[in-house]
Scaffold this active site. Structure first.
Site, mmCIF file in Angstrom:
data_model
loop_
_atom_site.group_PDB
_atom_site.id
_atom_site.type_symbol
_atom_site.label_atom_id
_atom_site.label_comp_id
_atom_site.label_asym_id
_atom_site.label_seq_id
_atom_site.Cartn_x
_atom_site.Cartn_y
_atom_site.Cartn_z
ATOM 1 C CG ASP A 30 -1.705 -0.831 1.256
ATOM 2 O OD1 ASP A 30 -2.093 -2.145 0.325
ATOM 3 O OD2 ASP A 30 -2.952 -0.917 2.701
ATOM 4 C CB THR A 31 2.674 2.672 2.669
ATOM 5 O OG1 THR A 31 3.197 1.737 2.788
ATOM 6 C CG2 THR A 31 1.014 2.763 3.135
ATOM 7 N NE ARG A 32 9.157 -2.395 0.530
ATOM 8 C CZ ARG A 32 10.007 -1.858 1.615
ATOM 9 N NH1 ARG A 32 11.458 -0.772 1.309
ATOM 10 N NH2 ARG A 32 9.982 -2.914 2.422
ATOM 11 C CD GLU A 94 5.850 -4.137 11.856
ATOM 12 O OE1 GLU A 94 6.411 -4.805 10.874
ATOM 13 O OE2 GLU A 94 5.239 -3.073 11.179
#
Length: 187
Positions: A30-32, A94
């Site tokens: 989604d964000t890399r 995480e």
């Protein structure tokens, strides 16, 4: 920084810094190539140390131990809640560790809602609710702690990127980095 439930898109470097400034938790696919890449680029000239993944290292559930060490070595955790964040076993692990470190040792937690409604995260609806239902099948023993972590984290004041600088990515990246620098300077 976390991967999809298939664990195929997030590799991890084997070496860790001792005292990291920031651990970024995100869903890679989604964000890399957007917000996360821009954040890491903005962190570098400010000498903000971060934990970075090595794309050549294969990913599996054993990586959780490495991620937990990186979280524990960090002063701040930046949570990038994106559309598919809750699909990822690693993201949720995480997050649970981050929230535990917040409660136990005062880890600073800063959420960013990247094209998601914070209410969906907090109320576990939409894609977040659907993802948790799927996790019930394979990770039933962990789902309650993940739900609590999502609700608690989404209750912390953070950034809704669509509402910062009219969604101008460079402006909200600058605001996030400045806020992190201010918090690090106070520490």
């Amino acid at each position: 920084m976390a991967s999809s439930s298939s664990h195929s898109d997030i590799p991890v470097s084997s070496s860790l810094s001792r005292n990291l400034d920031v651990f970024v938790s995100f869903k890679s696919s989604d964000t890399r190539d957007n917000i996360v890449d821009h954040l890491f680029t903005a962190f570098s000239p400010q000498e903000i140390s971060t934990y970075k993944y090595d794309p050549t290292v294969p990913v599996d559930k054993s990586i959780v131990h490495t991620l937990i060490k990186a979280i524990k070595d960090s002063q701040i955790s930046l949570l990038i809640f994106s559309e598919n964040y809750a699909d990822s076993y690693l993201c949720l692990e995480e997050l649970a560790c981050i929230m535990k470190c917040k409660d136990e040792r005062g880890l600073i937690v800063m959420p960013v809602f990247y094209h998601v409604d914070p209410k969906d995260v907090q109320k576990l609806t939409g894609k977040y609710g659907e993802a948790l239902e799927k996790h019930e099948l394979e990770n039933k023993d962990k789902v309650e702690s993940w739900k609590k972590a999502l609700v608690d984290a989404s209750s912390i004041a953070g950034w809704e990127v669509n509402h910062i600088a009219n969604g101008n990515e460079s402006r909200y990246i600058k605001e996030i980095v400045e806020t992190i620098l201010n918090r690090l300077n106070r520490l």
